[in-house]
Design a protein around this motif. Structure first.
Motif, PDB file in Angstrom:
ATOM      1  N   GLY A 273      44.130  43.301  47.728  1.00  0.00           N
ATOM      2  CA  GLY A 273      44.800  43.123  46.319  1.00  0.00           C
ATOM      3  C   GLY A 273      44.110  43.549  45.808  1.00  0.00           C
ATOM      4  N   GLU A 274      43.068  42.789  44.602  1.00  0.00           N
ATOM      5  CA  GLU A 274      42.378  43.386  43.073  1.00  0.00           C
ATOM      6  C   GLU A 274      41.455  44.626  44.120  1.00  0.00           C
ATOM      7  OE1 GLU A 274      39.690  42.081  40.202  1.00  0.00           O
ATOM      8  OE2 GLU A 274      40.637  40.231  40.797  1.00  0.00           O
ATOM      9  N   LYS A 275      41.309  44.433  45.252  1.00  0.00           N
ATOM     10  CA  LYS A 275      40.122  45.326  46.009  1.00  0.00           C
ATOM     11  C   LYS A 275      40.439  46.102  47.107  1.00  0.00           C
ATOM     12  CE  LYS A 275      36.204  42.140  44.786  1.00  0.00           C
ATOM     13  NZ  LYS A 275      34.526  42.159  45.448  1.00  0.00           N
TER      14      LYS A 275
ATOM     15  N   THR B  14      42.017  53.874  54.335  1.00  0.00           N
ATOM     16  CA  THR B  14      42.211  52.962  53.250  1.00  0.00           C
ATOM     17  C   THR B  14      43.519  52.089  53.552  1.00  0.00           C
ATOM     18  OG1 THR B  14      40.532  55.527  52.511  1.00  0.00           O
ATOM     19  CG2 THR B  14      41.791  53.633  50.724  1.00  0.00           C
ATOM     20  N   THR B  15      42.901  50.798  52.782  1.00  0.00           N
ATOM     21  CA  THR B  15      44.135  50.315  52.805  1.00  0.00           C
ATOM     22  C   THR B  15      44.801  50.326  51.154  1.00  0.00           C
ATOM     23  OG1 THR B  15      42.577  48.397  51.342  1.00  0.00           O
ATOM     24  CG2 THR B  15      42.121  48.220  53.916  1.00  0.00           C
ATOM     25  N   GLU B  16      45.633  49.227  51.091  1.00  0.00           N
ATOM     26  CA  GLU B  16      47.199  49.767  50.528  1.00  0.00           C
ATOM     27  C   GLU B  16      47.824  48.091  50.183  1.00  0.00           C
ATOM     28  OE1 GLU B  16      49.491  52.449  50.382  1.00  0.00           O
ATOM     29  OE2 GLU B  16      48.022  54.229  49.593  1.00  0.00           O
ATOM     30  N   GLY B  17      48.146  47.231  49.106  1.00  0.00           N
ATOM     31  CA  GLY B  17      48.785  46.054  48.814  1.00  0.00           C
ATOM     32  C   GLY B  17      47.780  45.475  49.572  1.00  0.00           C
ATOM     33  N   GLU B  18      48.629  43.977  49.449  1.00  0.00           N
ATOM     34  CA  GLU B  18      48.305  42.421  49.191  1.00  0.00           C
ATOM     35  C   GLU B  18      47.711  42.117  50.695  1.00  0.00           C
ATOM     36  OE1 GLU B  18      49.598  40.374  46.154  1.00  0.00           O
ATOM     37  OE2 GLU B  18      49.452  41.130  44.640  1.00  0.00           O
ATOM     38  N   GLY B  19      47.157  41.370  51.167  1.00  0.00           N
ATOM     39  CA  GLY B  19      47.345  40.464  52.548  1.00  0.00           C
ATOM     40  C   GLY B  19      45.304  40.672  52.971  1.00  0.00           C
TER      41      GLY B  19
ATOM     42  N   THR C 145      29.747  50.432  41.910  1.00  0.00           N
ATOM     43  CA  THR C 145      29.837  49.023  41.772  1.00  0.00           C
ATOM     44  C   THR C 145      31.292  48.229  43.191  1.00  0.00           C
ATOM     45  OG1 THR C 145      30.019  48.910  38.896  1.00  0.00           O
ATOM     46  CG2 THR C 145      30.767  47.098  40.671  1.00  0.00           C
ATOM     47  N   GLY C 146      30.670  48.104  43.816  1.00  0.00           N
ATOM     48  CA  GLY C 146      31.997  47.293  45.138  1.00  0.00           C
ATOM     49  C   GLY C 146      30.649  46.998  46.145  1.00  0.00           C
ATOM     50  N   ASP C 147      31.328  46.458  46.665  1.00  0.00           N
ATOM     51  CA  ASP C 147      30.955  45.756  48.252  1.00  0.00           C
ATOM     52  C   ASP C 147      30.923  46.664  49.663  1.00  0.00           C
ATOM     53  OD1 ASP C 147      31.336  43.185  46.532  1.00  0.00           O
ATOM     54  OD2 ASP C 147      32.891  43.032  47.443  1.00  0.00           O
ATOM     55  N   ILE C 148      29.724  46.910  50.259  1.00  0.00           N
ATOM     56  CA  ILE C 148      29.652  47.228  51.260  1.00  0.00           C
ATOM     57  C   ILE C 148      29.625  46.255  52.824  1.00  0.00           C
ATOM     58  CG2 ILE C 148      28.250  49.336  52.290  1.00  0.00           C
ATOM     59  CD1 ILE C 148      27.833  49.774  49.594  1.00  0.00           C
TER      60      ILE C 148
ATOM     61  N   TRP D  58      33.231  49.471  53.766  1.00  0.00           N
ATOM     62  CA  TRP D  58      33.348  49.645  51.817  1.00  0.00           C
ATOM     63  C   TRP D  58      34.433  49.437  50.934  1.00  0.00           C
ATOM     64  CZ3 TRP D  58      33.628  53.634  55.110  1.00  0.00           C
ATOM     65  CH2 TRP D  58      33.949  55.259  54.813  1.00  0.00           C
ATOM     66  N   SER D  59      33.974  49.121  49.786  1.00  0.00           N
ATOM     67  CA  SER D  59      35.307  49.286  48.386  1.00  0.00           C
ATOM     68  C   SER D  59      36.060  50.557  48.112  1.00  0.00           C
ATOM     69  CB  SER D  59      34.180  48.650  47.119  1.00  0.00           C
ATOM     70  OG  SER D  59      34.217  46.590  47.957  1.00  0.00           O
ATOM     71  N   SER D  60      36.721  50.981  48.232  1.00  0.00           N
ATOM     72  CA  SER D  60      37.278  52.152  48.115  1.00  0.00           C
ATOM     73  C   SER D  60      37.273  52.621  46.272  1.00  0.00           C
ATOM     74  CB  SER D  60      38.565  52.212  48.244  1.00  0.00           C
ATOM     75  OG  SER D  60      39.601  51.177  46.896  1.00  0.00           O
ATOM     76  N   ASP D  61      36.392  51.412  45.067  1.00  0.00           N
ATOM     77  CA  ASP D  61      36.275  52.050  43.893  1.00  0.00           C
ATOM     78  C   ASP D  61      34.656  52.750  44.145  1.00  0.00           C
ATOM     79  OD1 ASP D  61      38.289  51.046  42.972  1.00  0.00           O
ATOM     80  OD2 ASP D  61      37.688  48.972  42.741  1.00  0.00           O
ATOM     81  N   LEU D  62      33.733  52.668  45.794  1.00  0.00           N
ATOM     82  CA  LEU D  62      32.865  52.925  45.246  1.00  0.00           C
ATOM     83  C   LEU D  62      32.724  54.521  45.861  1.00  0.00           C
ATOM     84  CD1 LEU D  62      30.469  50.665  47.854  1.00  0.00           C
ATOM     85  CD2 LEU D  62      30.549  51.477  45.213  1.00  0.00           C
ATOM     86  N   ASP D  63      31.575  55.627  45.189  1.00  0.00           N
ATOM     87  CA  ASP D  63      31.599  56.949  45.515  1.00  0.00           C
ATOM     88  C   ASP D  63      30.724  57.102  46.817  1.00  0.00           C
ATOM     89  OD1 ASP D  63      31.808  59.143  45.614  1.00  0.00           O
ATOM     90  OD2 ASP D  63      30.338  60.296  44.058  1.00  0.00           O
ATOM     91  N   TYR D  64      30.852  57.602  47.086  1.00  0.00           N
ATOM     92  CA  TYR D  64      29.679  58.042  48.492  1.00  0.00           C
ATOM     93  C   TYR D  64      29.802  59.867  49.275  1.00  0.00           C
ATOM     94  CZ  TYR D  64      34.267  58.803  51.889  1.00  0.00           C
ATOM     95  OH  TYR D  64      35.652  58.758  52.575  1.00  0.00           O
TER      96      TYR D  64
END
Length: 236
Positions: free
Chosen positions: A103-105, A145-150, A211-214, A180-186
């Motif tokens: 969702g948000e993530k 990469t994921t999309e949507g809510e669920g 900023t994000g989770d791995i 990993w969070s899609s907002d993170l650069d890698y």
């Protein structure tokens, strides 16, 4: 699903638990091919082209995705025609299963991490740079990469640990990365150049920034394969 949250249970008494998903009438889930253990009569499994769209264009996308990423052209969809549908899954490797809530993530996944996804969500293949494609293990030139809510269920080889970054940097052995969070650069690269990597045995690593989770797994399938290979009798 009405609340975009998969209804599932993990049996904590099992060392390598099955995941049992509950499906009401009309609800569906996408699952890893070959992961089904059992299901009730109301649950039907079908093969779908692994791409969005329709007609010939959808087929071309699915085949193209398979050619460039090594991902299957098809995906398995489970759908229930009654309110009491149940479906049990088991990952291909022994290890932990963990839910990630979309969702948000949103998340990117390493190869082999996908187990199941709500029918209300989906994933796409995000194009990677040439360097990431050559060094990384995340699907060649594309990464899931994921999309949507669920709810997304990921599986690992061993246990899963969550690492939180707050405008920070972290380098992780690529074979230990689950998602990993899609907002993170890698940046996928060799740890210290070719010869240093050979000497340390670390090889390909993934440096994340932002900023994000791995999510990382405690075991390394590549190292485990080498251990088994050394124990097997050699031809001749």
């Amino acid at each position: 699903m009405a609340d975009n949250r998969m209804k599932f249970q993990l049996d904590s008494t099992m060392q390598f638990p099955l995941v049992e998903i509950e499906l009401e009438r009309g609800e569906s889930a996408y699952i890893q091919r070959g992961s089904m253990v059992y299901h009730t009569p109301s649950v039907q499994l079908s093969t779908k082209l692994n791409a969005k769209g329709s007609g010939l264009g959808k087929l071309v996308k699915a085949v193209g995705r398979s050619m460039v990423s090594g991902e299957s052209t098809f995906i398995t969809q489970a759908i229930s025609d009654a309110d009491d549908g149940r479906l049990a899954l088991a990952p291909n490797l022994p290890g932990q299963v963990m839910p990630l809530y979309l969702g948000e993530k949103q998340y990117c996944l390493n190869d082999g991490a996908f187990l199941a996804l709500d029918g209300s969500a989906f994933y796409t293949m995000k194009r990677q740079s040439v360097g990431r494609a050559l060094f990384g293990g995340q699907g060649g030139f594309f990464v899931m990469t994921t999309e949507g809510e669920g709810t997304l269920l990921v599986n690992a080889f061993g246990s899963i640990k969550k690492i939180e970054l707050h405008d920070q940097e972290m380098t992780i052995d690529n074979a230990h990365v689950v998602a990993w969070s899609s907002d993170l650069d890698y940046h996928v690269h060799l740890e210290k150049g070719f010869w240093q990597s050979v000497g340390t045995g670390e090889g390909v690593v993934n440096t994340f920034t932002g900023t994000g989770d791995i999510y990382v797994q405690s075991l390394n399938i590549e190292t485990f394969a080498h251990v088994l290979s050394d124990l097997l009798p050699k031809n001749g």
